[in-house]
Design a protein around this motif. Structure first.
Motif, PDB file in Angstrom:
ATOM      1  N   TRP A 293       0.843  -1.199   0.000  1.00 35.24           N
ATOM      2  CA  TRP A 293       0.000   0.000   0.000  1.00 35.24           C
ATOM      3  C   TRP A 293       0.874   1.242   0.000  1.00 35.24           C
ATOM      4  O   TRP A 293       2.064   1.175   0.289  1.00 35.24           O
ATOM      5  CB  TRP A 293      -0.907   0.014   1.237  1.00 35.24           C
ATOM      6  N   ILE A 294       0.262   2.373  -0.257  1.00 35.87           N
ATOM      7  CA  ILE A 294       1.040   3.613  -0.356  1.00 35.87           C
ATOM      8  C   ILE A 294       1.758   3.936   0.954  1.00 35.87           C
ATOM      9  O   ILE A 294       2.875   4.461   0.937  1.00 35.87           O
ATOM     10  CB  ILE A 294       0.149   4.807  -0.815  1.00 35.87           C
ATOM     11  N   THR A 295       1.143   3.622   2.086  1.00 37.73           N
ATOM     12  CA  THR A 295       1.784   3.947   3.361  1.00 37.73           C
ATOM     13  C   THR A 295       3.152   3.276   3.467  1.00 37.73           C
ATOM     14  O   THR A 295       4.116   3.867   3.939  1.00 37.73           O
ATOM     15  CB  THR A 295       0.879   3.548   4.542  1.00 37.73           C
ATOM     16  N   GLY A 296       3.222   2.046   3.006  1.00 40.21           N
ATOM     17  CA  GLY A 296       4.496   1.343   3.027  1.00 40.21           C
ATOM     18  C   GLY A 296       5.507   1.955   2.065  1.00 40.21           C
ATOM     19  O   GLY A 296       6.698   2.046   2.366  1.00 40.21           O
ATOM     20  N   VAL A 370      -3.448   6.015  10.376  1.00 36.36           N
ATOM     21  CA  VAL A 370      -3.694   6.316   8.967  1.00 36.36           C
ATOM     22  C   VAL A 370      -4.668   5.329   8.357  1.00 36.36           C
ATOM     23  O   VAL A 370      -4.754   4.193   8.793  1.00 36.36           O
ATOM     24  CB  VAL A 370      -2.383   6.274   8.157  1.00 36.36           C
ATOM     25  N   GLY A 371      -5.360   5.776   7.341  1.00 37.91           N
ATOM     26  CA  GLY A 371      -6.108   4.870   6.474  1.00 37.91           C
ATOM     27  C   GLY A 371      -7.604   4.969   6.588  1.00 37.91           C
ATOM     28  O   GLY A 371      -8.324   4.613   5.669  1.00 37.91           O
ATOM     29  N   GLU A 372      -8.103   5.428   7.720  1.00 38.71           N
ATOM     30  CA  GLU A 372      -9.545   5.490   7.930  1.00 38.71           C
ATOM     31  C   GLU A 372      -9.780   6.379   9.132  1.00 38.71           C
ATOM     32  O   GLU A 372      -8.858   6.626   9.912  1.00 38.71           O
ATOM     33  CB  GLU A 372     -10.102   4.085   8.188  1.00 38.71           C
ATOM     34  N   VAL A 394      -0.685  11.467  15.954  1.00 36.07           N
ATOM     35  CA  VAL A 394      -0.886  12.137  14.675  1.00 36.07           C
ATOM     36  C   VAL A 394      -1.867  11.319  13.842  1.00 36.07           C
ATOM     37  O   VAL A 394      -1.584  10.209  13.424  1.00 36.07           O
ATOM     38  CB  VAL A 394       0.447  12.397  13.919  1.00 36.07           C
ATOM     39  N   ASP A 395      -3.063  11.880  13.698  1.00 31.55           N
ATOM     40  CA  ASP A 395      -4.096  11.258  12.865  1.00 31.55           C
ATOM     41  C   ASP A 395      -3.856  11.826  11.471  1.00 31.55           C
ATOM     42  O   ASP A 395      -4.173  12.978  11.194  1.00 31.55           O
ATOM     43  CB  ASP A 395      -5.466  11.647  13.425  1.00 31.55           C
ATOM     44  N   THR A 396      -3.250  11.006  10.610  1.00 31.68           N
ATOM     45  CA  THR A 396      -2.769  11.524   9.325  1.00 31.68           C
ATOM     46  C   THR A 396      -3.738  11.182   8.209  1.00 31.68           C
ATOM     47  O   THR A 396      -3.988  10.014   7.940  1.00 31.68           O
ATOM     48  CB  THR A 396      -1.392  10.923   8.985  1.00 31.68           C
ATOM     49  N   GLN A 399      -3.850  10.020   0.860  1.00 29.11           N
ATOM     50  CA  GLN A 399      -4.357   9.037  -0.104  1.00 29.11           C
ATOM     51  C   GLN A 399      -3.223   8.525  -0.992  1.00 29.11           C
ATOM     52  O   GLN A 399      -2.193   9.193  -1.114  1.00 29.11           O
ATOM     53  CB  GLN A 399      -5.377   9.705  -1.034  1.00 29.11           C
ATOM     54  N   THR A 400      -3.462   7.421  -1.636  1.00 31.11           N
ATOM     55  CA  THR A 400      -2.505   6.916  -2.625  1.00 31.11           C
ATOM     56  C   THR A 400      -2.152   8.041  -3.606  1.00 31.11           C
ATOM     57  O   THR A 400      -0.994   8.230  -3.976  1.00 31.11           O
ATOM     58  CB  THR A 400      -3.136   5.739  -3.405  1.00 31.11           C
ATOM     59  N   GLU A 401      -3.156   8.799  -3.972  1.00 31.34           N
ATOM     60  CA  GLU A 401      -2.982   9.855  -4.976  1.00 31.34           C
ATOM     61  C   GLU A 401      -2.179  11.041  -4.457  1.00 31.34           C
ATOM     62  O   GLU A 401      -1.587  11.771  -5.247  1.00 31.34           O
ATOM     63  CB  GLU A 401      -4.352  10.372  -5.431  1.00 31.34           C
ATOM     64  N   ARG A 496     -11.843  17.509  10.286  1.00 24.93           N
ATOM     65  CA  ARG A 496     -12.164  16.139  10.642  1.00 24.93           C
ATOM     66  C   ARG A 496     -12.639  15.447   9.370  1.00 24.93           C
ATOM     67  O   ARG A 496     -13.527  15.950   8.678  1.00 24.93           O
ATOM     68  CB  ARG A 496     -13.278  16.121  11.680  1.00 24.93           C
ATOM     69  N   ILE A 497     -12.056  14.313   9.077  1.00 24.67           N
ATOM     70  CA  ILE A 497     -12.464  13.598   7.867  1.00 24.67           C
ATOM     71  C   ILE A 497     -13.694  12.771   8.194  1.00 24.67           C
ATOM     72  O   ILE A 497     -13.688  12.008   9.162  1.00 24.67           O
ATOM     73  CB  ILE A 497     -11.336  12.670   7.371  1.00 24.67           C
ATOM     74  N   ILE A 498     -14.728  12.912   7.389  1.00 25.74           N
ATOM     75  CA  ILE A 498     -15.949  12.170   7.662  1.00 25.74           C
ATOM     76  C   ILE A 498     -15.913  10.816   6.955  1.00 25.74           C
ATOM     77  O   ILE A 498     -16.336   9.811   7.496  1.00 25.74           O
ATOM     78  CB  ILE A 498     -17.181  12.981   7.219  1.00 25.74           C
ATOM     79  N   ILE A 505     -15.474   2.074  -0.432  1.00 23.87           N
ATOM     80  CA  ILE A 505     -15.583   1.759   0.987  1.00 23.87           C
ATOM     81  C   ILE A 505     -14.197   1.453   1.542  1.00 23.87           C
ATOM     82  O   ILE A 505     -13.253   1.189   0.788  1.00 23.87           O
ATOM     83  CB  ILE A 505     -16.575   0.606   1.270  1.00 23.87           C
ATOM     84  N   ASN A 506     -14.104   1.534   2.833  1.00 22.33           N
ATOM     85  CA  ASN A 506     -12.807   1.411   3.472  1.00 22.33           C
ATOM     86  C   ASN A 506     -12.900   0.321   4.535  1.00 22.33           C
ATOM     87  O   ASN A 506     -13.441   0.526   5.603  1.00 22.33           O
ATOM     88  CB  ASN A 506     -12.479   2.777   4.096  1.00 22.33           C
ATOM     89  N   VAL A 507     -12.410  -0.845   4.190  1.00 25.25           N
ATOM     90  CA  VAL A 507     -12.530  -1.999   5.065  1.00 25.25           C
ATOM     91  C   VAL A 507     -11.170  -2.291   5.679  1.00 25.25           C
ATOM     92  O   VAL A 507     -10.228  -2.593   4.950  1.00 25.25           O
ATOM     93  CB  VAL A 507     -13.022  -3.230   4.264  1.00 25.25           C
TER      94      VAL A 507
HETATM   95  C1  WTA Z   1      -9.217   7.353   4.028  1.00 24.12           C
HETATM   96  C2  WTA Z   1      -4.156   5.619   2.563  1.00 24.12           C
HETATM   97  C3  WTA Z   1      -9.913   9.381   7.883  1.00 24.12           C
HETATM   98  C4  WTA Z   1      -9.858   8.431   3.194  1.00 24.12           C
HETATM   99  C5  WTA Z   1      -3.016   6.539   3.013  1.00 24.12           C
HETATM  100  C6  WTA Z   1      -8.986   8.476   1.964  1.00 24.12           C
HETATM  101  C7  WTA Z   1      -8.647   8.491   6.177  1.00 24.12           C
HETATM  102  C8  WTA Z   1      -8.597   7.025   1.800  1.00 24.12           C
HETATM  103  C9  WTA Z   1      -7.463   8.828   6.874  1.00 24.12           C
HETATM  104  C10 WTA Z   1      -7.301   6.842   1.084  1.00 24.12           C
HETATM  105  C11 WTA Z   1      -7.585   9.460   8.146  1.00 24.12           C
HETATM  106  C12 WTA Z   1      -6.956   7.900   4.985  1.00 24.12           C
HETATM  107  N1  WTA Z   1      -8.831   9.718   8.601  1.00 24.12           N
HETATM  108  N2  WTA Z   1      -9.856   8.778   6.695  1.00 24.12           N
HETATM  109  N3  WTA Z   1      -6.534   9.787   8.887  1.00 24.12           N
HETATM  110  N4  WTA Z   1      -6.435   8.448   6.090  1.00 24.12           N
HETATM  111  N5  WTA Z   1      -8.291   7.913   5.025  1.00 24.12           N
HETATM  112  O1  WTA Z   1      -5.466   5.536  -0.933  1.00 24.12           O
HETATM  113  O2  WTA Z   1     -11.166   8.054   2.879  1.00 24.12           O
HETATM  114  O3  WTA Z   1      -5.399   3.609   0.702  1.00 24.12           O
HETATM  115  O4  WTA Z   1      -9.634   8.974   0.838  1.00 24.12           O
HETATM  116  O5  WTA Z   1      -4.425   5.848   1.239  1.00 24.12           O
HETATM  117  O6  WTA Z   1      -8.505   6.530   3.136  1.00 24.12           O
HETATM  118  O7  WTA Z   1      -6.909   5.496   1.101  1.00 24.12           O
HETATM  119  P1  WTA Z   1      -5.538   5.060   0.466  1.00 24.12           P
END
Ligand code: WTA
Length: 633
Positions: A293-296, A370-372, A394-396, A399-401, A496-498, A505-507
């Protein structure tokens, strides 16, 4: 490179990055090794889109991640590899050793006919050779496309073919928790589906168990790499030459290959790493993400290494052999910065405090997620039980983009607020818009999250289909990058990200397109149509709820559910398996034939108090049936 230490510095840096973005980023970029300086900092036009940073600049990112550290920190650990089995010893790669390993691998790739611009697909577990392989590509200008090793053969084949990769690099097997996973077998299956561009499968021996061998394609990593020279001239790359492709899901169609380029990505990954984690000399940093994934990519490989950090890479899972494994590792290496996903926090929280209380976590200075979206309970637990109230979280959000972190607190500098990603990093110009694209001014407001100005790591295109990049991200609102997320800006201007406002979807922090899952489900011979939505799930964040219409009645419901799950497993991978499958006789549709997902989401969330206006439905009677089928009536 600028490492912000005070709120005044943050404010100044932010202001400068808006008033003089070119000057701001040129200063950051100047701290790297360039083979030739850039002629121009930035050119951009979001309409096309066309974004270029550090135009005319020549560099190689691996010289910045490796060579330039050799003198000052050659014997410092670059990567500490912690194996799945805690009884096995860790492997440490110093900067010198990592440099040598990358050069040898790069030479091996060249020897196998790989040239600048060729695409190489990785399908590997979290072993050091994955990081080494990725850097070896960057060394010679080959473009890596890492595919998460949990994806199915079909998903792998799709990605290989979309990128027309010449080579796949994989492992023989993978040990993950108690599981022993045949990795190369999946590659063999993918290739059997037809991947004509593949000339070589380079196989890293991880476990050494028996394998099927295809003498036409397969080569052992050790046979090709071990005898190579430890010197490999770094390819001269233009700032805007491709560094990598990473496939990600969107609301429509097949996953798309997000493209990142060399110069801007290098600058932004390092800048964000140093500031968000406040990494100090000799700190031990650990990001638990998978390099798939992008985080890695950004926060295990490129960012930390370019910053000269010591980064832990973990092969296993948080609960093997026991639920305290993460904390045991933090204690073992005296980890200073720990970065993980809310889903892992929730899962570990549910297993009880005793697993975390056993270990000494006093070394931890910064905690990241990160991620959700992170829920308050998990945030508090992380803060109290892991950080002992001393480590800022740190709530970061990113996105991949975006290539790197965009919205985040800066530890000990900016304010924290539970469940808020808070403030943009310098260079990140956010805005909220309404569905018509009007910018929503002021505070205490909610809207669609957009970005108005390019940052160095913004995606450049989607591989092989630039128009798709334009329509997905840049056409919704004029002159803005649209993130797909909704956000709230509170009274103090904090974000705040909703969550996603599109059909993504984010599973468990994994991004999934509902259309992708539907297409997979529709492959089942009995399924006529399906609709997939997310619903709140205690551990995973979101679960997958599938409504399916079938052509015949099913006598053995359990068997049918298993079959559908298996189809999804085969088409995408186990991460996309529906949690709930409900057989329905129809789906709520508008007169224009559009599925009214709002209703399906409500039912899946067991919240039917207010279904909104259903009078425009073609088949309003179906709503009752779906509600009672879901056991809600
Ligand atoms: C979600 C992951 C809430 C968001 C780095 C985004 C988050 C998608 C957060 C991207 C966060 C990522 N709080 N939602 N801190 N970080 N998201 O491309 O919906 O796998 O658009 O990148 O994850 O996911 P991706």
């Amino acid at each position: 490179m600028l490492q912000i230490k005070t709120i005044e510095e943050y404010q100044q840096a932010y202001q400068k990055s808006v008033e003089d973005p070119e000057g701001f980023w040129a200063e950051q970029a100047a701290t790297f090794q360039w083979k030739k300086p850039w002629d121009k900092v930035l050119e951009w036009d979001f309409k096309k889109p066309d974004v270029k940073w550090f135009l005319g600049g020549k560099l190689n990112i691996t010289e910045n991640c490796l060579d330039r550290h050799l003198e000052s920190r050659g014997d410092q650990a670059a990567i500490i590899f912690e194996p799945n089995d805690p009884n096995e010893k860790e492997t440490i790669y110093t900067y010198k050793q990592l440099h040598a390993a990358v050069c040898k691998t790069a030479n091996a790739l060249k020897n196998l006919g790989i040239k600048k611009g060729d695409r190489i697909c990785f399908y590997m577990p979290m072993v050091p050779e994955l990081a080494i392989g990725v850097l070896a590509c960057a060394r010679i200008g080959a473009v890596h496309s890492v595919v998460f090793a949990g994806f199915s053969a079909q998903a792998l084949a799709d990605r290989i073919n979309d990128a027309e990769a010449k080579m796949v690099i994989c492992s023989d097997y993978n040990n993950r928790g108690k599981k022993h996973i045949p990795v190369k077998k999946v590659v063999d299956e993918a290739i059997a589906m037809g991947c004509d561009s593949i000339e070589t499968v380079l196989v890293h021996k991880n476990t050494g168990d028996d394998l099927n061998w295809n003498a036409d394609l397969d080569k052992w990593w050790h046979d090709e790499v071990d005898s190579q020279s430890e010197h490999c001239e770094a390819e001269v790359m233009d700032s805007e030459d491709l560094l990598f492709i990473l496939y990600t899901s969107g609301s429509t169609g097949k996953p798309k290959g997000v493209v990142h380029t060399c110069g801007g990505y290098m600058v932004y990954s390092t800048f964000s790493f140093l500031n968000v984690f406040q990494y100090q000399e000799n700190d031990i940093y650990w990001c638990t993400a998978d390099i798939g994934w992008i985080t890695g990519h950004t926060y295990i490989v490129y960012g930390p290494l370019a910053a000269g950090a010591t980064s832990i890479m973990f092969e296993g899972v948080p609960t093997y052999p026991h639920a305290g494994r993460f904390w045991e590792i933090c204690d073992k290496y005296k980890v200073n910065q720990f970065y993980t996903a809310p889903t892992a926090i929730r899962a570990l929280m549910a297993l009880g405090d005793e697993h975390v209380e056993k270990y000494d976590l006093s070394s931890i200075k910064v905690l990241g997620t990160v991620g959700e979206p992170i829920n308050e309970e998990a945030w508090n637990w992380y803060n109290e039980k892991v950080g002992k109230g001393n480590a800022p979280i740190v709530d970061t959000w990113w996105q991949t983009e975006t290539g790197g972190i965009m919205i985040t607190p800066i530890p000990n500098v900016t304010k924290l607020k539970p469940c808020f990603a808070t403030n943009p990093l310098p260079g990140v110009q956010l805005c909220l818009v309404d569905p018509d694209g009007n910018e929503i001014e002021g505070n205490d407001v909610e809207g669609l999250l957009c970005i108005k100005f390019p940052w160095p790591a913004i995606l450049r295109t989607t591989y092989g289909d630039h128009e798709r990049c334009r329509t997905t991200y840049f056409s919704m609102f004029e002159d803005k990058y649209f993130t797909g997320d909704g956000a709230r800006r509170d009274e103090d201007g904090m974000y705040r990200i909703i969550g996603r406002v599109d059909d993504v979807i984010n599973v468990s922090g994994h991004r999934m397109g509902t259309a992708e899952v539907e297409n997979a489900i529709n492959e089942h011979p009995l399924v006529i149509e399906s609709a997939v939505v997310g619903y709140p799930h205690e551990i995973k964040g979101q679960g997958i709820y599938a409504y399916v219409i079938i052509s015949d009645s099913v006598t053995d419901n359990e068997a049918f559910q298993k079959e559908v799950a298996n189809v999804v497993r085969t088409e995408i991978g186990p991460i996309a398996k529906p949690d709930v499958i409900q057989v329905v006789s129809g789906l709520p549709k508008t007169r224009s034939g559009k599925i009214m997902r709002r209703i399906l989401r409500k039912v899946a969330s067991k919240d039917i108090s207010d279904l909104g206006d259903t009078s425009t439905l073609l088949n309003p009677e179906i709503v009752d049936e779906i509600i009672s089928g879901a056991g809600l009536k």
